[in-house]
Each structure stands twice: as structure tokens, then as C-alpha cells.
Design an enzyme around this catalytic site. Structure first.
Site, PDB file in Angstrom:
ATOM      1  N   HIS A  86     -15.113   1.796  -2.200  1.00 51.52           N
ATOM      2  CA  HIS A  86     -14.126   0.836  -1.518  1.00 51.52           C
ATOM      3  C   HIS A  86     -12.994   1.565  -0.853  1.00 51.52           C
ATOM      4  O   HIS A  86     -11.898   0.936  -0.568  1.00 51.52           O
ATOM      5  CB  HIS A  86     -13.345   0.001  -2.804  1.00 51.52           C
TER       6      HIS A  86
ATOM      7  N   CYS B 120      -4.818   5.219  20.361  1.00 51.62           N
ATOM      8  CA  CYS B 120      -4.635   4.150  20.869  1.00 51.62           C
ATOM      9  C   CYS B 120      -3.247   3.342  20.846  1.00 51.62           C
ATOM     10  O   CYS B 120      -3.001   2.351  21.590  1.00 51.62           O
ATOM     11  CB  CYS B 120      -5.662   3.255  20.968  1.00 51.62           C
TER      12      CYS B 120
ATOM     13  N   TYR C  36       0.887  -1.207  -0.211  1.00 50.84           N
ATOM     14  CA  TYR C  36       0.046  -0.088  -0.155  1.00 50.84           C
ATOM     15  C   TYR C  36       1.043   1.066  -0.005  1.00 50.84           C
ATOM     16  O   TYR C  36       0.393   2.392  -0.778  1.00 50.84           O
ATOM     17  CB  TYR C  36      -1.145  -0.139   1.237  1.00 50.84           C
TER      18      TYR C  36
ATOM     19  N   ASN D  75     -16.666   2.253 -22.204  1.00 52.26           N
ATOM     20  CA  ASN D  75     -15.451   1.209 -21.931  1.00 52.26           C
ATOM     21  C   ASN D  75     -14.511   0.977 -23.317  1.00 52.26           C
ATOM     22  O   ASN D  75     -15.286   1.100 -24.330  1.00 52.26           O
ATOM     23  CB  ASN D  75     -15.861   0.117 -21.327  1.00 52.26           C
TER      24      ASN D  75
ATOM     25  N   CYS E 133      -7.707   2.270  12.303  1.00 47.46           N
ATOM     26  CA  CYS E 133      -7.173   1.784  13.504  1.00 47.46           C
ATOM     27  C   CYS E 133      -7.785   0.303  13.464  1.00 47.46           C
ATOM     28  O   CYS E 133      -9.075   0.241  13.577  1.00 47.46           O
ATOM     29  CB  CYS E 133      -7.393   2.501  14.856  1.00 47.46           C
TER      30      CYS E 133
ATOM     31  N   SER F 251     -14.845  -3.477 -15.194  1.00 47.05           N
ATOM     32  CA  SER F 251     -15.200  -4.502 -15.903  1.00 47.05           C
ATOM     33  C   SER F 251     -16.569  -5.098 -15.436  1.00 47.05           C
ATOM     34  O   SER F 251     -16.927  -6.194 -16.132  1.00 47.05           O
ATOM     35  CB  SER F 251     -14.015  -5.497 -15.653  1.00 47.05           C
TER      36      SER F 251
ATOM     37  N   ASN G 220     -12.707   3.199  -7.441  1.00 48.55           N
ATOM     38  CA  ASN G 220     -11.155   3.398  -7.190  1.00 48.55           C
ATOM     39  C   ASN G 220     -10.850   4.073  -5.957  1.00 48.55           C
ATOM     40  O   ASN G 220     -11.702   4.801  -5.133  1.00 48.55           O
ATOM     41  CB  ASN G 220     -11.015   4.345  -8.276  1.00 48.55           C
TER      42      ASN G 220
END
Ligand code: OAD
Ligand code: ZN
Length: 271
Positions: A127, A177, A71, A240, A135, A216, A110
Site C-alpha cells: 500500500h 516539474c 499525512y 491475531n 508527483c 482484519s 502497513n
């Protein structure tokens, strides 16, 4: 039956001008021309892994170090990318519709944040977003655009270089935390957050024109929206560079790159 002729653009623009509530669903194809690799196209691999192998809670529990490296790499790549003409056309159309007292909303699958960067405000990032963290213990959520996100990830995450595991205590931690943070992203096998689903449901109820761009149409629930709306006789249009399961449902299929087609469909000054 979907239609692909260019004369259909003018026809679609007339229908759009009469729409009161436009809903747009975007996928990785909308960012392709910004240089962000799509999921199922070439360039989908990181090291030997597919994104679908790493974007899971199981992978994160097995190796938070590996998943954070992945990531971190994606954050650093996306940081250098700019919205393209498709993102900009959507953001401008939203402003214009709002001025006219009409609704214009974008739901995106996205996580690259390029719609935000382009200025879209009526935006649902279904998403999640690469630059938001959550956290794993207290669920605190916040935007985090730091580069690198923590010192131990500096110069790590390169696709062709395996480094030693990073100790969990050196990975990103919650400032409330001190527990481990994770990307605020819906991983495979996880449910879309309820508040997000409620917002989507509301837009689906209100919309009278649905535009599906650069996806897709295989990942649910997003993949089901076109048929759901089509069954309610809502106008569906797809943009597309390939045909998808949504193509046969769509009233219009505009074949080509989103950055080329969307400005033609949405902008006021077309030449
Ligand atoms: P995909 O990679 O599955 O599909 C990208 C789509 O964009 C394909 O249909 C391409 O034909 C199309 N495309 C590529 N370049 C384009 C261009 N320039 N203009 C228009 N279309 C173009 O990506 P998504 O459909 O977004 O989920 O994938 C859906 C979800 O699956 C993602 O959000 C991600 C992934 O696994 C999560 O991470 C939870
Ligand atoms: Zn916490």
C-alpha cells in the site's frame, strides 16, 4: 480446522524448519505494540474523519491542504515509533533463512515503514509508504523523510485544531516539474501498482508456508491470499488478537499479540 493450543507452537516450529519459501502478510496489528493506531480499532479517527474518508483521491482533489495535513500528522507520529519484537523477529528470521539458502518474504499492508526500520529487506509494501512521495503530474517518485515535509505544514495537522486552508502553491511540490506531490500510497478506490502485484504473484506461487499477522482480512486483494493458498494446500497460520475471516481457513490460529507470539514462532532461542 484452526488450533489454538500452546503445544501447537512446537508443532508449527517443526513445519517452519522444513519450509523452503515462507511468505508473511502483515497488517496494522503488527505495529499496534509500537503505538501506531490500527485502522478499524479505537483511535482510528483524525479530527472528525475516518482514515477511509481522507485516504482517497476525491478527498485530495477536494482539499489537498486537508489531506496533506492528515499525512503530515501521520508522518510525524510514526517518526517517533520504533519497531517492536514482531518486526524484529521477522527481520531476524529473514536473515537466518537467507543464510540457509531459503526464501523469507514479507508483504505488508502497513505504510509506517517499521519493517524497513527493523531491517527487513525482502519486503513488499503493497500500500506504499508514508515517507515516499509521488508527483501528481510527472509521476516522479522519491523517498522524503523531511520533518516537516514543507514549511507551511510546520505545527499543522494536529487532530484537535482546524487551521486555515494552506494554499496549494505552499504544499509539497515536485523537484522535477514543480507540480503538486501526493503521498505514494494506494488510496481507497485505487488499484495496487502492477509491478507490486507481479512481485506478490511471484511470491504466492513460490511460497510453501503462509503466515498472516495482525490484519482484519477484510481489505482486498490481501484479504484473499489466505484462501487462495489454502486451496492450493499451502500451510496457513494466523496470528491475531481476534478471529477474522482468515481464521476458519488457517491450519493454525495463534491467539495473542504479534510481539509476543511471533518471537516464539520464529526465533531460534525459545525459553
Ligand atoms: P485493521 O485495523 O483493519 O486490522 C488490524 C488487525 O490487527 C485486527 O484484526 C486486530 O485484531 C489485529 N491486532 C490488533 N492488535 C494486534 C496485536 N497486538 N497483535 C496481533 N494482532 C493485532 O488493519 P489492516 O488489516 O492492516 O489500507 O487494514 C488493512 C488495510 O485497510 C490497511 O492497509 C489500510 C486500511 O484501510 C489502505 O490504507 C489502502
Ligand atoms: Zn513532477
Amino acid at each position: 480446522m484452526a488450533s489454538t493450543t500452546s503445544g501447537k507452537i512446537a508443532e508449527f516450529r517443526r513445519l517452519l524448519a522444513n519450509a523452503r519459501s515462507v511468505l508473511v502478510l502483515t497488517g496494522a496489528g503488527v505495529s499496534a505494540e509500537s503505538g501506531v493506531p490500527t485502522f478499524r480499532g479505537s483511535g482510528g479517527l483524525w479530527r472528525q474523519y475516518r482514515a477511509t474518508d481522507l485516504a482517497t483521491l476525491t478527498a485530495f482533489n477536494r482539499s489537498p491542504s486537508l489531506v496533506w495535513e492528515f499525512y503530515h500528522y501521520r508522518r510525524e507520529v510514526v517518526r517517533t515509533k520504533q519497531p517492536n519484537k514482531a518486526h524484529i523477529a521477522l527481520a531476524e528470521a529473514e536473515k537466518r533463512f537467507e543464510k540457509e539458502g531459503k526464501r523469507f518474504n514479507v508483504i505488508t499492508q502497513n505504510v509506517d515503514g517499521l519493517h524497513r526500520k527493523a531491517g527487513s529487506k525482502n519486503l513488499i509494501e503493497m500500500h506504499g509508504n508514508l515517507f515516499v512521495v509521488r508527483c501528481t503530474s510527472c509521476n516522479f517518485i522519491e523517498e522524503n523523510t523531511s520533518s516537516p515535509i514543507c514549511e507551511s505544514l510546520r505545527n499543522r495537522g494536529l487532530p484537535d485544531e482546524n487551521g486555515p486552508e494552506i494554499d496549494e502553491k505552499d504544499l509539497p511540490h515536485c523537484r522535477k516539474c514543480r507540480s503538486l506531490l501526493r503521498p505514494h500510497i494506494v488510496w481507497f478506490g485505487e488499484q495496487i501498482w502492477n509491478d507490486v502485484l507481479e512481485k506478490i504473484e511471484k511470491e504466492i506461487q513460490l511460497c510453501d508456508l503462509f503466515l498472516v499477522v495482525g490484519t482484519s482480512s477484510v481489505v482486498y486483494p490481501a484479504a484473499g491470499y489466505a484462501s487462495l493458498l489454502s486451496e492450493r494446500s499451502i500451510l496457513v497460520a494466523e496470528i491475531n488478537i481476534e478471529t477474522t475471516p482468515s481464521t476458519s481457513i488457517a491450519n493454525y490460529h495463534f491467539h495473542g499479540p504479534a510481539a509476543q507470539i511471533l518471537p516464539q514462532l520464529l526465533s531460534t532461542n525459545v525459553n
